[in-house]
Design a protein around this motif. Structure first.
Motif, PDB file in Angstrom:
ATOM      1  N   ILE A 157     -32.236 104.045  44.096  1.00 58.90           N
ATOM      2  CA  ILE A 157     -33.289 104.665  44.318  1.00 58.90           C
ATOM      3  C   ILE A 157     -33.076 105.665  45.691  1.00 58.90           C
ATOM      4  CG2 ILE A 157     -35.586 104.307  45.516  1.00 58.90           C
ATOM      5  CD1 ILE A 157     -35.977 101.767  44.022  1.00 58.90           C
ATOM      6  N   LEU A 158     -32.186 104.997  46.712  1.00 60.55           N
ATOM      7  CA  LEU A 158     -31.859 105.796  47.796  1.00 60.55           C
ATOM      8  C   LEU A 158     -30.964 107.136  47.418  1.00 60.55           C
ATOM      9  CD1 LEU A 158     -31.022 103.075  50.405  1.00 60.55           C
ATOM     10  CD2 LEU A 158     -33.042 104.556  50.360  1.00 60.55           C
ATOM     11  N   THR A 159     -30.523 107.282  46.374  1.00 61.46           N
ATOM     12  CA  THR A 159     -29.534 108.259  45.971  1.00 61.46           C
ATOM     13  C   THR A 159     -30.278 109.433  45.218  1.00 61.46           C
ATOM     14  OG1 THR A 159     -27.776 106.861  45.875  1.00 61.46           O
ATOM     15  CG2 THR A 159     -27.169 108.777  44.965  1.00 61.46           C
ATOM     16  N   LEU A 160     -31.367 108.986  44.559  1.00 60.03           N
ATOM     17  CA  LEU A 160     -32.293 109.580  43.841  1.00 60.03           C
ATOM     18  C   LEU A 160     -32.544 111.357  44.547  1.00 60.03           C
ATOM     19  CD1 LEU A 160     -34.830 107.788  41.856  1.00 60.03           C
ATOM     20  CD2 LEU A 160     -32.942 109.367  40.968  1.00 60.03           C
ATOM     21  N   PRO A 161     -32.928 111.236  45.833  1.00 61.95           N
ATOM     22  CA  PRO A 161     -33.310 112.637  46.504  1.00 61.95           C
ATOM     23  C   PRO A 161     -31.942 113.564  46.469  1.00 61.95           C
ATOM     24  CG  PRO A 161     -34.048 110.723  47.803  1.00 61.95           C
ATOM     25  CD  PRO A 161     -33.249 110.099  46.706  1.00 61.95           C
ATOM     26  N   TYR A 162     -30.707 112.974  46.229  1.00 56.04           N
ATOM     27  CA  TYR A 162     -29.740 114.106  46.439  1.00 56.04           C
ATOM     28  C   TYR A 162     -29.840 115.101  45.248  1.00 56.04           C
ATOM     29  CZ  TYR A 162     -26.972 111.399  49.868  1.00 56.04           C
ATOM     30  OH  TYR A 162     -26.678 110.783  50.998  1.00 56.04           O
ATOM     31  N   PRO A 163     -29.700 114.634  43.866  1.00 51.21           N
ATOM     32  CA  PRO A 163     -29.783 115.553  42.912  1.00 51.21           C
ATOM     33  C   PRO A 163     -31.222 116.414  42.806  1.00 51.21           C
ATOM     34  CG  PRO A 163     -30.048 113.615  41.864  1.00 51.21           C
ATOM     35  CD  PRO A 163     -29.754 113.300  43.371  1.00 51.21           C
ATOM     36  N   PHE A 164     -32.226 115.741  43.038  1.00 51.69           N
ATOM     37  CA  PHE A 164     -33.661 116.347  43.350  1.00 51.69           C
ATOM     38  C   PHE A 164     -33.778 117.490  44.318  1.00 51.69           C
ATOM     39  CE2 PHE A 164     -35.098 112.444  40.904  1.00 51.69           C
ATOM     40  CZ  PHE A 164     -35.807 113.324  39.797  1.00 51.69           C
ATOM     41  N   LEU A 165     -32.989 117.393  45.438  1.00 53.30           N
ATOM     42  CA  LEU A 165     -33.261 118.269  46.382  1.00 53.30           C
ATOM     43  C   LEU A 165     -32.212 119.227  46.151  1.00 53.30           C
ATOM     44  CD1 LEU A 165     -33.216 115.990  49.633  1.00 53.30           C
ATOM     45  CD2 LEU A 165     -34.955 117.492  48.975  1.00 53.30           C
ATOM     46  N   ALA A 166     -30.931 118.884  45.670  1.00 54.12           N
ATOM     47  CA  ALA A 166     -30.103 119.955  45.238  1.00 54.12           C
ATOM     48  C   ALA A 166     -30.453 120.904  43.938  1.00 54.12           C
ATOM     49  CB  ALA A 166     -28.602 119.092  44.646  1.00 54.12           C
ATOM     50  N   ARG A 167     -31.126 120.380  43.003  1.00 53.40           N
ATOM     51  CA  ARG A 167     -31.989 121.241  42.059  1.00 53.40           C
ATOM     52  C   ARG A 167     -32.953 122.089  42.673  1.00 53.40           C
ATOM     53  NH1 ARG A 167     -32.047 121.227  36.492  1.00 53.40           N
ATOM     54  NH2 ARG A 167     -30.623 119.223  36.430  1.00 53.40           N
ATOM     55  N   HIS A 168     -33.482 121.714  43.626  1.00 51.20           N
ATOM     56  CA  HIS A 168     -34.706 122.285  44.132  1.00 51.20           C
ATOM     57  C   HIS A 168     -34.333 123.753  44.841  1.00 51.20           C
ATOM     58  CE1 HIS A 168     -38.198 123.451  46.805  1.00 51.20           C
ATOM     59  NE2 HIS A 168     -37.565 123.448  47.624  1.00 51.20           N
ATOM     60  N   TRP A 169     -33.233 123.500  45.583  1.00 49.94           N
ATOM     61  CA  TRP A 169     -32.472 124.939  46.184  1.00 49.94           C
ATOM     62  C   TRP A 169     -32.071 126.159  45.233  1.00 49.94           C
ATOM     63  CZ3 TRP A 169     -34.309 123.512  50.526  1.00 49.94           C
ATOM     64  CH2 TRP A 169     -34.332 122.157  51.036  1.00 49.94           C
ATOM     65  N   PRO A 170     -32.498 127.378  45.816  1.00 51.00           N
ATOM     66  CA  PRO A 170     -31.915 128.316  45.056  1.00 51.00           C
ATOM     67  C   PRO A 170     -30.442 128.727  45.507  1.00 51.00           C
ATOM     68  CG  PRO A 170     -33.137 129.093  46.986  1.00 51.00           C
ATOM     69  CD  PRO A 170     -33.119 127.582  46.902  1.00 51.00           C
ATOM     70  N   TYR A 171     -29.554 129.037  44.335  1.00 54.29           N
ATOM     71  CA  TYR A 171     -28.345 129.329  44.559  1.00 54.29           C
ATOM     72  C   TYR A 171     -27.855 130.834  44.157  1.00 54.29           C
ATOM     73  CZ  TYR A 171     -27.915 124.514  44.722  1.00 54.29           C
ATOM     74  OH  TYR A 171     -28.152 123.047  45.142  1.00 54.29           O
ATOM     75  N   CYS A 172     -28.054 131.690  45.118  1.00 49.65           N
ATOM     76  CA  CYS A 172     -28.167 133.260  45.003  1.00 49.65           C
ATOM     77  C   CYS A 172     -26.778 133.879  45.444  1.00 49.65           C
ATOM     78  CB  CYS A 172     -29.428 133.904  45.456  1.00 49.65           C
ATOM     79  SG  CYS A 172     -29.539 133.367  47.250  1.00 49.65           S
ATOM     80  N   ARG A 173     -25.766 133.091  46.006  1.00 49.62           N
ATOM     81  CA  ARG A 173     -24.713 133.606  46.574  1.00 49.62           C
ATOM     82  C   ARG A 173     -23.180 133.256  45.548  1.00 49.62           C
ATOM     83  NH1 ARG A 173     -26.613 131.880  51.897  1.00 49.62           N
ATOM     84  NH2 ARG A 173     -25.484 130.038  51.612  1.00 49.62           N
ATOM     85  N   THR A 174     -23.234 132.087  45.325  1.00 50.67           N
ATOM     86  CA  THR A 174     -21.880 131.626  44.706  1.00 50.67           C
ATOM     87  C   THR A 174     -22.130 130.427  43.778  1.00 50.67           C
ATOM     88  OG1 THR A 174     -19.731 131.195  44.939  1.00 50.67           O
ATOM     89  CG2 THR A 174     -21.162 130.471  46.661  1.00 50.67           C
ATOM     90  N   ASN A 175     -21.426 130.362  42.771  1.00 52.39           N
ATOM     91  CA  ASN A 175     -21.373 129.201  42.016  1.00 52.39           C
ATOM     92  C   ASN A 175     -20.098 128.399  42.336  1.00 52.39           C
ATOM     93  OD1 ASN A 175     -19.979 130.991  40.551  1.00 52.39           O
ATOM     94  ND2 ASN A 175     -20.672 130.147  38.554  1.00 52.39           N
ATOM     95  N   ILE A 176     -19.311 128.617  43.152  1.00 52.18           N
ATOM     96  CA  ILE A 176     -17.967 128.182  43.169  1.00 52.18           C
ATOM     97  C   ILE A 176     -18.037 126.753  44.353  1.00 52.18           C
ATOM     98  CG2 ILE A 176     -15.443 128.496  43.999  1.00 52.18           C
ATOM     99  CD1 ILE A 176     -15.824 131.383  42.930  1.00 52.18           C
ATOM    100  N   ILE A 177     -17.772 125.894  43.999  1.00 53.98           N
ATOM    101  CA  ILE A 177     -17.787 124.772  44.781  1.00 53.98           C
ATOM    102  C   ILE A 177     -15.937 124.383  45.245  1.00 53.98           C
ATOM    103  CG2 ILE A 177     -18.298 122.212  44.977  1.00 53.98           C
ATOM    104  CD1 ILE A 177     -20.138 122.624  42.487  1.00 53.98           C
ATOM    105  N   PRO A 178     -15.715 124.500  46.691  1.00 55.45           N
ATOM    106  CA  PRO A 178     -14.705 124.505  47.137  1.00 55.45           C
ATOM    107  C   PRO A 178     -14.429 122.848  47.335  1.00 55.45           C
ATOM    108  CG  PRO A 178     -16.035 124.883  48.729  1.00 55.45           C
ATOM    109  CD  PRO A 178     -16.734 124.957  47.678  1.00 55.45           C
ATOM    110  N   HIS A 179     -14.373 122.146  46.076  1.00 55.47           N
ATOM    111  CA  HIS A 179     -14.148 120.860  46.095  1.00 55.47           C
ATOM    112  C   HIS A 179     -13.314 120.720  44.641  1.00 55.47           C
ATOM    113  CE1 HIS A 179     -14.725 116.644  47.417  1.00 55.47           C
ATOM    114  NE2 HIS A 179     -14.959 116.880  48.710  1.00 55.47           N
ATOM    115  N   SER A 180     -13.172 118.924  44.488  1.00 54.23           N
ATOM    116  CA  SER A 180     -12.839 118.469  43.220  1.00 54.23           C
ATOM    117  C   SER A 180     -13.689 117.769  42.625  1.00 54.23           C
ATOM    118  CB  SER A 180     -11.393 117.770  43.582  1.00 54.23           C
ATOM    119  OG  SER A 180     -11.493 116.739  44.358  1.00 54.23           O
ATOM    120  N   TYR A 181     -14.802 117.688  43.147  1.00 56.65           N
ATOM    121  CA  TYR A 181     -15.874 116.907  42.478  1.00 56.65           C
ATOM    122  C   TYR A 181     -17.090 117.287  42.938  1.00 56.65           C
ATOM    123  CZ  TYR A 181     -15.751 113.283  46.225  1.00 56.65           C
ATOM    124  OH  TYR A 181     -15.770 112.436  47.291  1.00 56.65           O
TER     125      TYR A 181
END
Length: 315
Positions: A157-181
Motif C-alpha cells: 500500500i505504501l509503495t502504490l503512490p510511486y507508480p501512480f505519481l510517476a504515470r501522472h507526470w508528463p515526460y516531454c524532454r527525454t526517455n533516457i534513464i541514467p540508471h540500471s533499473y
C-alpha cells in the motif's frame, strides 16, 4: 530505436536504461561480480528455503521469518538483475513504460517488506530472550502468518503512490534513464513538471518506513540488552547475545547501503553518478547474497542440517 533526448511525448512507450553511465565500456567486466553475487543469492536463499521446508524441527517462528526474508531477497534481486544483465551483455536497454513502472513498484515494495521482516525478527528475538517461557504461546503459527500478511499489505500500500505519481507526470524532454533499473527518483526526475510531490512522498516513505522500523528494532534491542545484562554469568550473557549476532549483521548490511543510496540519490549531487548507481545496485545485491551466508554460518540448526545434507549425499 532512438536514443534522442529531445523527443516530444507525454507518456513514452519505452524508456532507455543506460546501465551505469560513464562505465559503459566496462559493462561486461562489471557484469561478472554482479552475476556471481546474483547466483550466490539464488543458491543461498533457495537452500535456506529447502532446508527449513525439509526439516520439521525448524518449523518455528525464527525460521519462518527467515524464509520470508529469503523469499523477499529472491524477489528483490530477480526484479532487477535479469534486465540489468541484459543491458550489460546484450546492450538491451529498452524497457516499456508499464514494465518500468512495474519494476519500480516491485523494487520499492520488496525493499519495504525486507525492512519489516527484520523488525519481525527483532520482535522474535525479544520474545525469545525476555519472555522465553511464553515464546511458543505469543508467537504462534497464526500470529506469524498475520505478521507476514501485515508486512505485505504495508509495503504494497505504501509503495502504490510511486507508480501512480510517476504515470501522472508528463515526460516531454527525454526517455533516457541514467540508471540500471527503474528507481523511483531516477524516473520522475525525467518529468518536465514540478515533481516535489513525488520527491516529498519518497522522502516521507523512507523516513516513515525505515525510520519507524529502525526505531522498533532499537526498542527491541534495548529490552534485549537489559535482559542480557541481568543474567548471572558472563558465559550466559555471551551465549544469549550470540543468538542475536546473525540478525544484527542482517540489519547492518541492509540499512547502511539503503540509507547511503537513498540519501545520495536525493542530496549527493557532488557524488559521481556512476558511484551513486553502483551503490544502488550494491543495495539490491549484497543483502540477498549475504543473508543466507550469515544465517547458514551463524545458525547452528541450519549449519547442522546443511552439513548433514552434504554428508548424506557423499555416502
Amino acid at each position: 530505436m532512438s536514443d534522442s533526448n529531445t523527443t516530444d511525448f507525454t507518456n513514452p512507450s519505452t524508456f532507455i536504461l543506460l546501465g551505469i553511465p560513464g562505465l559503459e565500456a566496462a559493462h561486461i567486466w562489471i557484469s561478472i561480480p554482479f552475476c556471481t553475487m546474483y547466483a550466490i543469492a539464488l543458491l543461498g536463499n533457495f537452500t535456506i528455503l529447502f532446508i527449513v521446508k525439509r526439516e520439521p524441527s525448524l518449523h518455528e517462528p525464527m525460521f519462518f521469518f527467515l524464509c520470508m526474508l529469503a523469499i523477499t531477497d529472491l524477489l528483490i534481486s530477480t526484479s532487477t538483475m535479469p534486465k540489468m544483465l541484459s543491458i550489460f551483455w546484450f546492450n538491451s536497454r529498452e524497457i516499456s513504460f508499464s514494465a518500468c513502472l512495474t519494476q519500480m513498484y516491485l523494487v520499492h515494495s520488496f525493499s519495504a517488506m525486507e525492512s519489516g521482516i527484520l523488525v519481525a525478527m527483532a520482535f522474535d528475538r525479544y520474545v525469545a530472550i525476555c519472555h522465553s517461557l511464553r515464546h511458543s504461546t505469543i508467537l504462534t503459527n497464526s500470529v506469524v502468518a498475520k505478521i507476514g500478511l501485515a508486512l505485505v499489505l504495508r509495503s504494497g500500500i505504501l509503495t502504490l503512490p510511486y507508480p501512480f505519481l510517476a504515470r501522472h507526470w508528463p515526460y516531454c524532454r527525454t526517455n533516457i534513464i541514467p540508471h540500471s533499473y527503474c528507481r523511483h527518483i531516477a524516473v520522475v526526475n525525467l518529468a518536465c513538471a514540478d515533481i516535489r510531490i513525488s520527491s516529498y512522498y519518497g522522502l516521507f516513505n523512507l523516513v516513515s518506513v525505515i525510520g519507524m522500523d529502525v526505531f522498533f528494532i532499537a526498542v527491541s534491542y534495548t529490552q534485549i540488552l537489559r535482559a542480557i545484562f541481568r543474567l548471572p554469568t558472563k558465559d550466559a550473557r555471551i551465549k544469549t547475545f550470540g543468538t542475536c549476532i546473525s540478525h544484527l549483521c542482517a540489519i547492518l548490511i541492509l540499512y547502511i547501503p539503503d540509507f547511503f543510496s537513498s540519501l545520495t540519490q536525493r542530496f549527493g549531487h557532488n557524488v559521481p553518478l556512476h558511484l551513486r548507481i553502483l551503490f544502488a545496485n550494491v543495495y539490491l545485491l549484497v543483502p540477498p547474497m549475504l543473508h543466507p551466508i550469515i544465517y547458514g554460518v551463524r545458525t547452528k540448526q541450519i549449519r547442522d542440517r546443511l552439513l548433514h545434507l552434504f554428508s548424506h549425499k557423499e555416502t
